[in-house]
Design an enzyme around this catalytic site. Structure first.
Site, PDB file in Angstrom:
ATOM      1  N   CYS B  27     126.310  -6.528  54.361  1.00 49.94           N
ATOM      2  CA  CYS B  27     127.236  -7.669  54.409  1.00 49.94           C
ATOM      3  C   CYS B  27     127.984  -7.743  55.746  1.00 49.94           C
ATOM      4  O   CYS B  27     128.212  -6.725  56.400  1.00 49.94           O
ATOM      5  CB  CYS B  27     128.251  -7.560  53.269  1.00 49.94           C
ATOM      6  SG  CYS B  27     127.577  -8.119  51.685  1.00 49.94           S
ATOM      7  N   HIS B 136     120.980  -7.969  48.978  1.00 49.16           N
ATOM      8  CA  HIS B 136     121.313  -8.912  50.055  1.00 49.16           C
ATOM      9  C   HIS B 136     120.008  -9.410  50.702  1.00 49.16           C
ATOM     10  O   HIS B 136     119.138  -8.598  51.026  1.00 49.16           O
ATOM     11  CB  HIS B 136     122.204  -8.226  51.091  1.00 49.16           C
ATOM     12  CG  HIS B 136     122.800  -9.185  52.058  1.00 49.16           C
ATOM     13  ND1 HIS B 136     124.087  -9.694  51.924  1.00 49.16           N
ATOM     14  CD2 HIS B 136     122.281  -9.789  53.151  1.00 49.16           C
ATOM     15  CE1 HIS B 136     124.321 -10.539  52.911  1.00 49.16           C
ATOM     16  NE2 HIS B 136     123.240 -10.617  53.666  1.00 49.16           N
ATOM     17  N   HIS B 138     117.160 -10.012  52.898  1.00 50.77           N
ATOM     18  CA  HIS B 138     116.802  -9.396  54.182  1.00 50.77           C
ATOM     19  C   HIS B 138     115.315  -9.083  54.236  1.00 50.77           C
ATOM     20  O   HIS B 138     114.633  -9.076  53.213  1.00 50.77           O
ATOM     21  CB  HIS B 138     117.592  -8.095  54.388  1.00 50.77           C
ATOM     22  CG  HIS B 138     117.158  -6.966  53.487  1.00 50.77           C
ATOM     23  ND1 HIS B 138     117.465  -6.909  52.138  1.00 50.77           N
ATOM     24  CD2 HIS B 138     116.429  -5.840  53.737  1.00 50.77           C
ATOM     25  CE1 HIS B 138     116.963  -5.810  51.599  1.00 50.77           C
ATOM     26  NE2 HIS B 138     116.313  -5.147  52.543  1.00 50.77           N
ATOM     27  N   HIS B 253     101.006 -11.294  59.787  1.00 56.74           N
ATOM     28  CA  HIS B 253      99.988 -10.644  60.608  1.00 56.74           C
ATOM     29  C   HIS B 253      99.586 -11.582  61.744  1.00 56.74           C
ATOM     30  O   HIS B 253      99.242 -12.741  61.497  1.00 56.74           O
ATOM     31  CB  HIS B 253      98.735 -10.333  59.772  1.00 56.74           C
ATOM     32  CG  HIS B 253      98.914  -9.205  58.801  1.00 56.74           C
ATOM     33  ND1 HIS B 253      98.110  -9.032  57.700  1.00 56.74           N
ATOM     34  CD2 HIS B 253      99.801  -8.172  58.796  1.00 56.74           C
ATOM     35  CE1 HIS B 253      98.496  -7.943  57.056  1.00 56.74           C
ATOM     36  NE2 HIS B 253      99.518  -7.418  57.680  1.00 56.74           N
ATOM     37  N   HIS B 273     100.898 -13.116  54.219  1.00 57.00           N
ATOM     38  CA  HIS B 273     100.426 -12.811  52.866  1.00 57.00           C
ATOM     39  C   HIS B 273     101.631 -12.725  51.939  1.00 57.00           C
ATOM     40  O   HIS B 273     102.628 -12.082  52.286  1.00 57.00           O
ATOM     41  CB  HIS B 273      99.762 -11.430  52.823  1.00 57.00           C
ATOM     42  CG  HIS B 273      98.529 -11.288  53.660  1.00 57.00           C
ATOM     43  ND1 HIS B 273      97.318 -11.811  53.292  1.00 57.00           N
ATOM     44  CD2 HIS B 273      98.316 -10.661  54.845  1.00 57.00           C
ATOM     45  CE1 HIS B 273      96.405 -11.500  54.207  1.00 57.00           C
ATOM     46  NE2 HIS B 273      96.994 -10.810  55.161  1.00 57.00           N
ATOM     47  N   MET B 288      98.765  -2.257  39.149  1.00 60.31           N
ATOM     48  CA  MET B 288      97.579  -1.874  39.926  1.00 60.31           C
ATOM     49  C   MET B 288      97.464  -0.364  39.778  1.00 60.31           C
ATOM     50  O   MET B 288      98.037   0.388  40.559  1.00 60.31           O
ATOM     51  CB  MET B 288      97.765  -2.243  41.396  1.00 60.31           C
ATOM     52  CG  MET B 288      97.748  -3.714  41.667  1.00 60.31           C
ATOM     53  SD  MET B 288      96.061  -4.388  41.542  1.00 60.31           S
ATOM     54  CE  MET B 288      96.381  -6.066  42.124  1.00 60.31           C
ATOM     55  N   TYR B 291      91.989   1.965  37.228  1.00 57.43           N
ATOM     56  CA  TYR B 291      90.747   1.437  37.792  1.00 57.43           C
ATOM     57  C   TYR B 291      90.979   0.906  39.207  1.00 57.43           C
ATOM     58  O   TYR B 291      90.162   1.127  40.107  1.00 57.43           O
ATOM     59  CB  TYR B 291      90.155   0.347  36.891  1.00 57.43           C
ATOM     60  CG  TYR B 291      88.713   0.037  37.271  1.00 57.43           C
ATOM     61  CD1 TYR B 291      87.687   0.901  36.906  1.00 57.43           C
ATOM     62  CD2 TYR B 291      88.390  -1.102  37.998  1.00 57.43           C
ATOM     63  CE1 TYR B 291      86.361   0.645  37.268  1.00 57.43           C
ATOM     64  CE2 TYR B 291      87.076  -1.370  38.361  1.00 57.43           C
ATOM     65  CZ  TYR B 291      86.063  -0.491  37.999  1.00 57.43           C
ATOM     66  OH  TYR B 291      84.761  -0.752  38.364  1.00 57.43           O
TER      67      TYR B 291
HETATM   68  O1  LIG Z   1      93.444  -1.408  30.170  1.00 59.08           O
HETATM   69  P1  LIG Z   1      94.912  -1.490  29.898  1.00 59.08           P
HETATM   70  O2  LIG Z   1      95.526  -0.160  29.490  1.00 59.08           O
HETATM   71  O3  LIG Z   1      95.282  -2.615  28.974  1.00 59.08           O
HETATM   72  O4  LIG Z   1      95.568  -1.886  31.298  1.00 59.08           O
HETATM   73  C1  LIG Z   1      95.935  -1.018  32.316  1.00 59.08           C
HETATM   74  O5  LIG Z   1      94.818  -0.498  33.033  1.00 59.08           O
HETATM   75  C2  LIG Z   1      93.985  -1.447  33.712  1.00 59.08           C
HETATM   76  C3  LIG Z   1      92.931  -0.699  34.499  1.00 59.08           C
HETATM   77  O6  LIG Z   1      93.486   0.167  35.470  1.00 59.08           O
HETATM   78  C4  LIG Z   1      94.806  -2.338  34.632  1.00 59.08           C
HETATM   79  O7  LIG Z   1      93.989  -3.365  35.154  1.00 59.08           O
HETATM   80  C5  LIG Z   1      95.989  -2.959  33.902  1.00 59.08           C
HETATM   81  O8  LIG Z   1      96.781  -3.681  34.827  1.00 59.08           O
HETATM   82  C6  LIG Z   1      96.810  -1.845  33.257  1.00 59.08           C
HETATM   83  O9  LIG Z   1      97.920  -2.375  32.569  1.00 59.08           O
END
Ligand SMILES: O=P(O)(O)O[C@H]1O[C@H](CO)[C@@H](O)[C@H](O)[C@H]1O
Ligand SMILES: O=P(O)(O)O[C@H]1O[C@H](CO)[C@@H](O)[C@H](O)[C@H]1O
Lengths: 323, 323
Positions: B27, B136, B138, B253, B273, B288, B291
């Site tokens: 601030c 804040h 930024h 980028h 992005h 994420m 998998y």
């Molecule tokens: O398969 P689930 O347990 O519903 O889901 C979990 O694992 C998946 C595979 O890594 C991911 O894509 C999902 O975002 C996650 O919540």
């Protein structure tokens, strides 16, 4: 690590998972989304995911004549594997023979799906922080008609190292870590656990067999027993670190299979990656955000600092604290 | 998207950020961790991060004779840029001239740090869900002595495309999306916003100038005004989607700078992005994890489904709902 943290604090762990919940689709005897009733299983239990991300008959997206709009069908199958009939245990709370049964189930499902698919990805998302949507101890198995991105990168690196240095990258890497001892977390007769030199998550580890092994089904009986026991040690160490049921995503990588299984994959070495999100405590995690997503991973602790940490702390099985 | 969700629900948004908090180090007039007192700034305010991840004089790690243990010093500087003197506004709640001032500040800091460093990464982590540790408004600016991983990948792809097709990848890509119209979210005289063909986050977008522009400082006055206005539209659309202050990490980028700035970087096209984490609602995010970390990103919604969604919904500036 000195930064003030006014950021997100994770919701506290739900510690009151009932041992058996007839409405939980992963429990023995429960009815799943597709109407099937689970058997009263007593060990591991493998079934088809009722909401599969990959399907064996996914339609082809059709061809495009533009180089920037190329797509291909991603075909495969998704399975779920329950580790134990009880919802209130996790791998570190299971006995070594119970974990050994999981190892055997991993080896069989790899063999079974690898007969048809080039890549069989076994992975466990543990804890709500890692997107796990059901507290019952389980992992997933997604087999695909293609080598996923990460598998392709590991294939390229391992192939290049072998062709330049005449031996598998991870065999030499494991040997070096045994000599250097800076990042070793656990060793046993057949296995090593270390914080890899290239780790990006604070408490990331790599689990490696000492012998040159391409895939899970090739593990000997002695290696399987020893794997169950070192996994129990590693996961107990993790639980003890912040006195919580330590969240992570983990998974196995081995040589490609399917119709190419017979090719020469000697540059591969079987291994498991553990990616735990916690950084400072049971409720303050590492965020892989802005700079990490747009530029490059950066560590808050070096692998060697983490190693020091991993050797300290109570070596009480967390099950005693968290019965 | 049909999967039952018993997983983590994010803590509700902290809506009561005071406009001014003398103890908040971002601030005007507040004292920072290093004892410095912020000026009573009225527009944007740029200062050195008191907890920098990169430092200009980072020591060299020393050389290693082993190919698997190579390390190099990562040198650089980390700055913080406040967007506005008030803590309770976000970019979409700011006026177009106020956002335009942010655009100008981004251009100047890129020019200033790009005189010395090859890569200047501007990024904003918005919302606690994206690891933002201070509400804040930024962003951060991390300049580095090296091209980070993502910059290197973009460099390779853009260079390869130009050498094969004789024009910049993102110029042709933007043109194609304008023709195809399947994934376009917003267009203006000088800019495009689209859900890229390769998106991995559900509501990921790419912001592109129509003209071939290598770096932020090259934007004309008209392009800067238009950028401020399309950013306000995009971010309001995001806020409206789940009626929340939409979290994301975003960043710019552009072509590398520093001592190599004079080389030929014509294969580059400036772009931003946006990576927002939400999937189903204001409190249920995409994870994420397993998998994705171990194999490959997989989408729960196709880019084309998201596009349909982005054209629906109230087009009320969220500021009216959230004054
Ligand atoms: O398969 P689930 O347990 O519903 O889901 C979990 O694992 C998946 C595979 O890594 C991911 O894509 C999902 O975002 C996650 O919540
Ligand atoms: O710099 P901050 O806001 O303290 O920290 C945030 O952004 C950094 C750069 O993306 C990340 O490394 C941190 O994990 C995140 O919490």
């Amino acid at each position: 690590m000195k930064r003030p943290w006014q950021g997100q604090v994770e919701p506290p762990l739900l510690t009151t998972v009932p041992r058996h919940d007839p409405h939980n689709p992963l429990c023995p005897g429960a009815t799943r989304a597709n109407g099937e009733v689970n058997p009263h299983y007593e060990g591991t239990f493998l079934f088809d995911n009722d909401f599969p991300a990959l399907q064996p008959d996914a339609p082809s997206p059709g061809s495009s004549d533009h180089p920037l709009f190329q797509a291909e069908a991603a075909r495969g199958v998704c399975k779920v594997m329950c580790f134990h009939p009880w919802s209130d245990v996790t791998l570190p709370l299971m006995s070594v023979p119970e974990i050994r049964a999981v190892v055997d189930a991993w080896a069989s499902v790899t063999e079974e799906l690898g007969a048809q698919y080039p890549w069989v990805q076994i992975f466990e998302n543990k804890g709500a922080m890692m997107g796990c949507s059901n507290p019952h101890p389980h992992c997933q198995v997604w087999a695909s008609s293609f080598l996923p991105d990460v598998a392709q990168r590991e294939e390229r690196s391992q192939r290049a190292y072998q062709s330049q240095h005449g031996e598998p990258l991870l065999m030499e890497y494991g040997r070096q870590e045994l000599l250097r001892k800076d990042r070793l977390v656990l060793t046993s007769e057949h296995w090593l656990v270390l914080v890899p030199f290239w780790a990006v998550w604070p408490f990331q580890t790599l689990l490696l067999p000492r012998r040159h092994v391409l895939r899970l089904p090739e593990l000997t009986l002695a290696e399987r027993d020893d794997l169950a026991s070192i996994m129990k040690k590693l996961l107990t160490k993790y639980d003890n670190l912040f006195e919580t049921s330590f969240p992570y995503s983990m998974g196995w990588h081995g040589a490609p299979m399917g119709s190419e299984a017979g090719a020469n994959w000697d540059h591969w070495q079987l291994h498991a990656h553990y990616y735990p999100p916690l950084l400072r405590s049971a409720t303050v995690r590492k965020f892989m955000v802005g700079y990490e997503m747009l530029a490059q991973a950066q560590r808050d602790l070096t692998p060697e600092q983490v190693w020091t940490w991993s050797t300290l702390g109570p070596w009480v099985p967390f099950s005693l604290l968290f019965p």
